[in-house]
Design an enzyme around this catalytic site. Sequence first.
Site, PDB file in Angstrom:
ATOM      1  N   GLY A   1      54.732 -16.187  66.857  1.00 30.33           N
ATOM      2  CA  GLY A   1      54.400 -15.381  68.020  1.00 30.33           C
ATOM      3  C   GLY A   1      53.762 -14.054  67.648  1.00 30.33           C
ATOM      4  O   GLY A   1      53.059 -13.460  68.454  1.00 30.33           O
TER       5      GLY A   1
ATOM      6  N   SER B   1      55.987 -24.875  67.000  1.00 32.17           N
ATOM      7  CA  SER B   1      56.719 -24.364  68.149  1.00 32.17           C
ATOM      8  C   SER B   1      56.442 -22.868  68.270  1.00 32.17           C
ATOM      9  O   SER B   1      55.367 -22.397  67.873  1.00 32.17           O
ATOM     10  CB  SER B   1      58.216 -24.652  67.980  1.00 32.17           C
TER      11      SER B   1
ATOM     12  N   ASP C   1      56.678 -16.828  75.759  1.00 30.39           N
ATOM     13  CA  ASP C   1      56.209 -16.038  76.907  1.00 30.39           C
ATOM     14  C   ASP C   1      57.047 -16.319  78.151  1.00 30.39           C
ATOM     15  O   ASP C   1      57.346 -15.414  78.939  1.00 30.39           O
ATOM     16  CB  ASP C   1      54.760 -16.405  77.252  1.00 30.39           C
TER      17      ASP C   1
ATOM     18  N   ASP D   1      51.129 -13.152  65.919  1.00 32.51           N
ATOM     19  CA  ASP D   1      49.888 -13.540  65.272  1.00 32.51           C
ATOM     20  C   ASP D   1      48.783 -12.530  65.638  1.00 32.51           C
ATOM     21  O   ASP D   1      48.213 -12.651  66.702  1.00 32.51           O
ATOM     22  CB  ASP D   1      49.491 -14.959  65.643  1.00 32.51           C
TER      23      ASP D   1
ATOM     24  N   ARG E   1      42.728 -15.918  79.070  1.00 33.25           N
ATOM     25  CA  ARG E   1      42.370 -17.109  78.284  1.00 33.25           C
ATOM     26  C   ARG E   1      43.534 -18.092  78.168  1.00 33.25           C
ATOM     27  O   ARG E   1      43.353 -19.226  77.712  1.00 33.25           O
ATOM     28  CB  ARG E   1      41.916 -16.671  76.882  1.00 33.25           C
TER      29      ARG E   1
ATOM     30  N   GLU F   1      48.161  -7.683  78.618  1.00 35.26           N
ATOM     31  CA  GLU F   1      48.986  -8.388  77.642  1.00 35.26           C
ATOM     32  C   GLU F   1      49.784  -7.455  76.744  1.00 35.26           C
ATOM     33  O   GLU F   1      50.923  -7.749  76.379  1.00 35.26           O
ATOM     34  CB  GLU F   1      48.060  -9.263  76.795  1.00 35.26           C
TER      35      GLU F   1
END
Length: 547
Positions: A318, A214, A168, A320, A160, A503
Site C-alpha cells: 500500500g 493482496s 482503502d 507504493d 483513476r 487522495e
Amino acid sequence: MNRRAPAFALHPALAALLLGSLCGCVPTAAQRENAPATTGVHAPDATPDLAYPALFAAVQHAELFDDQKTFADARPLRDPAGIDADFLEKRDAPGFDLMGFVQANFDIPAQVATAEVKVGRTLAAHIDGLWPRLTRTDPAPLPYDSRLPLRRSYVVPGGRFREMYYWDSYFTMLGLIESGERERARDMLANFAALIDEYGHIPNGARTYYLSRSQPPYFSHMVELEARTDGDDVYRRYLPQLRREYAFWMRGAERLAPGQASRRVVRLADGSVLNRYWDDRDTPRPEAWLHDVRTAASAPDRPAPDVFRELRAGAESGWDYSSRWLGDRKTLGTIRTTQYAPVDLNSLMHHLETTIALACRKAAQPDCAREFDDRAAKRAAALSMHLWNADGFYADYDIERRQVSAQVTAAALYPLFAGIASPQRAKLTALAVRAQLLQPGGLLTTTLRTGQQWDAPNAWAPLQWVAVEGLDRYGEAALAREIATNFLREVQRVFDARHKLVEKYDATGQAHGGGGEYPLQDGFGWTNGVVRALLVRYPEAQSQRAP
C-alpha cells in the site's frame, strides 16, 4: 489526454528488458500450483499483459495514454487473442495507426467523476453527497473485462481508481457508517468475503491483474466494525473467511527452518515467525508497465525480474512507494521490500489472529481459540523483540541485515493501533512522533523527501486514523486531537481552495500532495471516510465556511 504514435521503435535497453519480461510472463509450474483456483476470463493468466502481450507492450511503450493504467483497464471488444494476432499482422504496414487500432478494438475507460460542490455545504454534507457518485454495482462484467465480478454494490476511491480496493475500503467504510450508509458498508464486507471464497485471498483491487497480490490485511477490522452494531453473529458468519485469509498470508510457514523465508512469511533465527509483503509474479505491473521497465533499467546490476518483484511487493504494502523499502532510502531502483518484516503488516496480522480467536470463542470452538491466542501472543513477543528501536519507536525489521530500521515513519503507530505496545513504549513512540512527524497539516508519512508519494511532505488519511485511534487507546488524547484537527484543517483549506477532496495532502500546509507515478487524484474514498469519521469524533473541527 490521448497521444497519437505513428511509430514505436523500442530503445535497445528497454527492448532487452521487455523481451525478458514477456518471456517471464507465462506462469511457472510453481506459480500455477500456488495460483488461486479460477476459471475462464478471470483466471490469473487472463491479465491484459498476458491476454494480448505484443499489443499491450507496444501501447504502453508508446505512451498512448497519459496514465498507464488506462490501457490496463480498457475492455477488449472481441477475443483478445484475435486482437493480438490482428495487431501482429498489421503493425508493420505503411501508415499503421496504433491509436486508431486501439480505439477500434477497445472500450477506453474514463476517470470517475465526482459531484460539484454546492455553495455553503460543509465538508460532512459534501461527503454525504459523494457516496452515491462513487458507488458501483456490476455483478457480471462484460466479456473480456479485467474487472472481477462483485455481487453487491461497492464504493470506488475515485479518479483513476475505478474498482474496489482492499485497504482503502476499510477507511471508506468508517465514513459510510457515519453518513448513515451502513448497508453500503455491509455490502462491501460481503464482497470481500466473496473474494476470499473465490480466490483464496483479497486481491489488491478487483481486477485480474491484481490477483497475484493482496494489500494490508484489514478484513478482520472490517468484521469487527460490522460486529459493533450487528453483534456476535458477524464473527461466527465470517470465521471461515478470516481463517482462509490467514492461511493465505501464512502459507509455507510450517516448512520454514530458522533464517528462511517463503512468499509472505519469514522465520527469524530465533524461531520467531513474522510476515512480509510479496507478489506471486515478477514482471512489470500492467497498470504501471513502463514505470517498472524504466525502474529496472535504472538498476543494471540487478536482474529485472528481481526489481519487478520488489516493486510489486511494494504495491502490496500500500506504500507504493516509500523510502521505507529503498536500500539507499532515496532511489527506487534500490527497492527491497521483501527484505523487511514491516511493523504495520505484523500489527495487522496480530489483529487478525486475535479476531480469529474471538470468533472461535463465539462459535464455541475452544481449541481454535487457544491456538490463535497463542499465535497472537507469540507474534506480539516477536514484534516487541525485533521491531522496537532503542531510540524510542517501533520500526520495520531488516531480515537480510538482521537489524531494526533506524527510520521513524507513521507506521510506528500501528502497534498502538493494534494494542500490542506496552504503556512505556507507547509513550516513547508518541514523543518520537510529536518531535519528528507532527506538522501543521497532520502527520507526515516519513521524514524524508524523495519524490515518492509515501514520503514527506505527504499526509495520508488512513495513517491519520491509525495514529488517532492508537494514541487515544494509550491515553495520548492531546496528541491524537492535534493530529486530527491539523489534518482536518488542511483538508478544509484544500476544499475551500479547490472545491474537492483528494487522495493525499501536504502535511506542511504549503502546497498540495504529490509525488509518485501519477497525478494527485480527486474523489476520494478513504479521505472521505476518515474525514467523515474524524468530524464525528471532533465535531468542533467542522467549518461552516462556503467554498
